[in-house]
Design an enzyme around this catalytic site. Structure first.
Site, PDB file in Angstrom:
ATOM      1  N   GLN A  72      23.238  11.481 -92.573  1.00  0.00           N
ATOM      2  CA  GLN A  72      24.280  12.441 -92.960  1.00  0.00           C
ATOM      3  C   GLN A  72      25.457  12.443 -91.990  1.00  0.00           C
ATOM      4  OE1 GLN A  72      24.316  13.836 -95.787  1.00  0.00           O
ATOM      5  NE2 GLN A  72      22.198  13.624 -96.436  1.00  0.00           N
ATOM      6  N   HIS A  96      14.630  15.600 -91.950  1.00  0.00           N
ATOM      7  CA  HIS A  96      14.312  15.164 -93.314  1.00  0.00           C
ATOM      8  C   HIS A  96      12.886  14.592 -93.299  1.00  0.00           C
ATOM      9  CE1 HIS A  96      14.532  12.473 -96.838  1.00  0.00           C
ATOM     10  NE2 HIS A  96      15.565  13.186 -97.245  1.00  0.00           N
ATOM     11  N   ASP A 131      18.825   9.685 -86.539  1.00  0.00           N
ATOM     12  CA  ASP A 131      18.922   9.583 -87.995  1.00  0.00           C
ATOM     13  C   ASP A 131      20.364   9.932 -88.363  1.00  0.00           C
ATOM     14  OD1 ASP A 131      19.005   9.970 -90.697  1.00  0.00           O
ATOM     15  OD2 ASP A 131      17.189  11.198 -90.816  1.00  0.00           O
ATOM     16  N   LYS A 163      24.998   6.788 -99.312  1.00  0.00           N
ATOM     17  CA  LYS A 163      25.636   8.054 -98.921  1.00  0.00           C
ATOM     18  C   LYS A 163      27.015   7.801 -98.316  1.00  0.00           C
ATOM     19  CE  LYS A 163      21.109  10.078 -97.813  1.00  0.00           C
ATOM     20  NZ  LYS A 163      20.848  11.019 -98.911  1.00  0.00           N
ATOM     21  N   CYS A 172      14.021  17.861 -99.253  1.00  0.00           N
ATOM     22  CA  CYS A 172      13.155  16.964 -98.448  1.00  0.00           C
ATOM     23  C   CYS A 172      13.116  17.389 -96.987  1.00  0.00           C
ATOM     24  CB  CYS A 172      13.593  15.510 -98.554  1.00  0.00           C
ATOM     25  SG  CYS A 172      13.426  14.854-100.192  1.00  0.00           S
TER      26      CYS A 172
HETATM   27  N1  PMP Z   1      17.524  11.436 -93.353  1.00  0.00           N
HETATM   28  C1  PMP Z   1      18.456  12.303 -93.754  1.00  0.00           C
HETATM   29  C2  PMP Z   1      19.065  13.240 -92.760  1.00  0.00           C
HETATM   30  C3  PMP Z   1      18.852  12.309 -95.097  1.00  0.00           C
HETATM   31  O1  PMP Z   1      19.769  13.178 -95.517  1.00  0.00           O
HETATM   32  C4  PMP Z   1      18.256  11.399 -96.010  1.00  0.00           C
HETATM   33  C5  PMP Z   1      18.647  11.381 -97.474  1.00  0.00           C
HETATM   34  N2  PMP Z   1      18.622  12.627 -98.109  1.00  0.00           N
HETATM   35  C6  PMP Z   1      17.304  10.511 -95.526  1.00  0.00           C
HETATM   36  C7  PMP Z   1      16.973  10.555 -94.191  1.00  0.00           C
HETATM   37  C8  PMP Z   1      16.659   9.503 -96.411  1.00  0.00           C
HETATM   38  O2  PMP Z   1      17.616   8.609 -96.888  1.00  0.00           O
HETATM   39  P1  PMP Z   1      17.301   7.589 -98.060  1.00  0.00           P
HETATM   40  O3  PMP Z   1      16.745   8.415 -99.179  1.00  0.00           O
HETATM   41  O4  PMP Z   1      18.618   6.978 -98.373  1.00  0.00           O
HETATM   42  O5  PMP Z   1      16.312   6.607 -97.550  1.00  0.00           O
END
Ligand code: PMP
Length: 405
Positions: free
Chosen positions: A197, A117, A194, A220, A363
């Protein structure tokens, strides 16, 4: 499963029952969590720490109990290893900044993977720019698995940290993080996982994994927006300088200089989101009551069912088909002439039928570039989704593809 706990799901969208399949972006909240937020503001709200009055003491206890609960939820050794942040993105920015200040200098290397991401790419890129360090990338194989065989070649005496997602937010695939940690630790290189997910879908134990850092977001995981955490092994966190300055993170402030507070407060400048942390705790307790193993099993059956049903729709290509997934999958649709139907068109036609999915680059542009498409359609589930939701989605997708034909 437990759908009645989520009142938002009973509504209709464009005259159709809502089928919410955008859980990787954010999950809906059970009444236990929304009630907890109202309870906090109506019964015990007060700024925490250093308070001598009753409400402040209660609020402080709630915040610190949540920290302990989250520590146990992710299998940390102690609550002091949990730093509350605004979410995964802030956790990764904190880590990239502080770790970078302490350990990274010109010519050093940081390793991420192709399927990260943006929030696990850009903070490291910014660090590399600041320190004239080099960002290296674990490549993907043709089948979209991480080319783990390439990793030993990427890890050098200059590598300072490896940061990888446990579950891809685009493909939903579970990454070989255990193997990555083993290879990195053999060379005394720390690993950040990270878990944005992963934590919503899989039982997580940072100690069993032996990762050095772990990040996730409450929103999430059935919790509120605006709060998340950074886990770090005490031995690492103790070596990192503060990220932001202000109240709470200090021990003493003098014109001659400032000394910093102990863990984890050193990394929590300003009034923390103590209502958010409390509600985050309620959210993980909600997950524990259902059972993380139970919800994980339910979701893995459901995602396998969705994949199998999707593959019977003409023109559909599911990415990383047949691989173990947690919570999400991505696909695209090709028309009879073999031309890609823009994922946004699919998303819009699904929305008209009450089905919420996400389309685009999610993203993760480097991964989308690797796939060679403008984006994907991503279906992502949570514990409250059912086979009926998947059936409604498939029916709507068939209608959408017919309309576009
Ligand atoms: N890493 C991953 C794998 C994600 O899926 C996301 C959220 N889409 C993020 C980081 C960023 O998370 P947040 O927008 O809650 O800061």
């Amino acid at each position: 499963m437990h759908r009645d706990d989520f009142p938002i799901l009973t509504q209709h969208v464009h005259g159709k029952p809502l089928v919410y399949l955008d859980n990787a972006a954010t999950t809906q909240k059970p009444t236990a969590v929304t009630d907890a937020i109202v309870e906090a503001y109506t019964t015990w709200n007060a700024n925490i720490h250093r308070g001598t009055h009753h409400l402040s003491i209660v609020a402080t206890e709630k915040h610190e109990q949540a920290r302990a609960l989250l520590a146990s939820f992710i299998g940390a050794a102690e609550p002091e290893e949990i730093v509350f942040t605004r979410g995964t993105t802030e956790s990764l920015n904190l880590l990239a900044f502080s770790f970078g200040e302490a350990f990274v200098s010109e010519g050093d290397e940081i390793v991420v993977s192709t399927l990260e991401h943006h929030s696990n790419i850009v903070p490291w890129q910014m660090l590399c720019e600041r320190k004239k360090a080099v960002l290296k990338v674990i490549p993907l194989r043709d089948d979209l698995t991480l080319d783990i065989d390439a990793l030993p070649g990427l890890l050098t005496q200059h590598t300072k940290i490896v940061s990888v997602a446990l579950v891809s937010n685009v493909l939903g695939t579970v990454q070989p993080v255990q193997e990555i940690i083993r290879l990195a630790h053999e060379r005394h290189i720390p690993v950040c996982v990270d878990g944005a997910q992963a934590a919503p879908h899989l039982p997580v134990s940072v100690r069993a994994m032996d990762c050095d850092f772990f990040v996730c977001s409450a929103h999430k995981m059935y919790g509120p927006t605006g709060i998340g955490l950074l886990y770090g092994k005490r031995s690492w966190l103790e070596q990192l300088p503060p990220y932001q300055g202000g109240g709470e993170m200090i021990e003493h402030v003098r014109w001659s200089g400032t000394t910093y507070n102990q863990l984890p407060y050193r990394f929590e400048a300003g009034t923390p989101d103590y209502v958010g942390s409390y509600a985050f705790g309620v959210a993980v307790r909600y997950m524990q009551t259902i059972g993380v193993e139970t919800l994980s099993q339910h979701e893995s059956e459901l995602i396998a069912y969705a994949e199998q049903q999707l593959q019977q729709v003409e023109g559909v290509v599911v990415y990383a088909a047949g691989q173990k997934k947690a919570g999400a999958l991505s696909f695209n649709v090709y028309d009879t002439s073999g031309k890609l139907v823009h994922p946004f068109d699919i998303g819009t036609l699904l929305d008209r039928q009450g089905i919420a999915v996400r389309t685009g680059h999610h993203c993760a542009e480097p991964l989308i570039d690797h796939l060679g498409v403008p984006g994907t359609v991503r279906l992502s589930i949570a514990l409250y989704n059912s086979t009926e939701d998947i059936d409604a989605f498939i029916l709507a997708l068939r209608r959408a593809t017919q309309m576009l034909a």
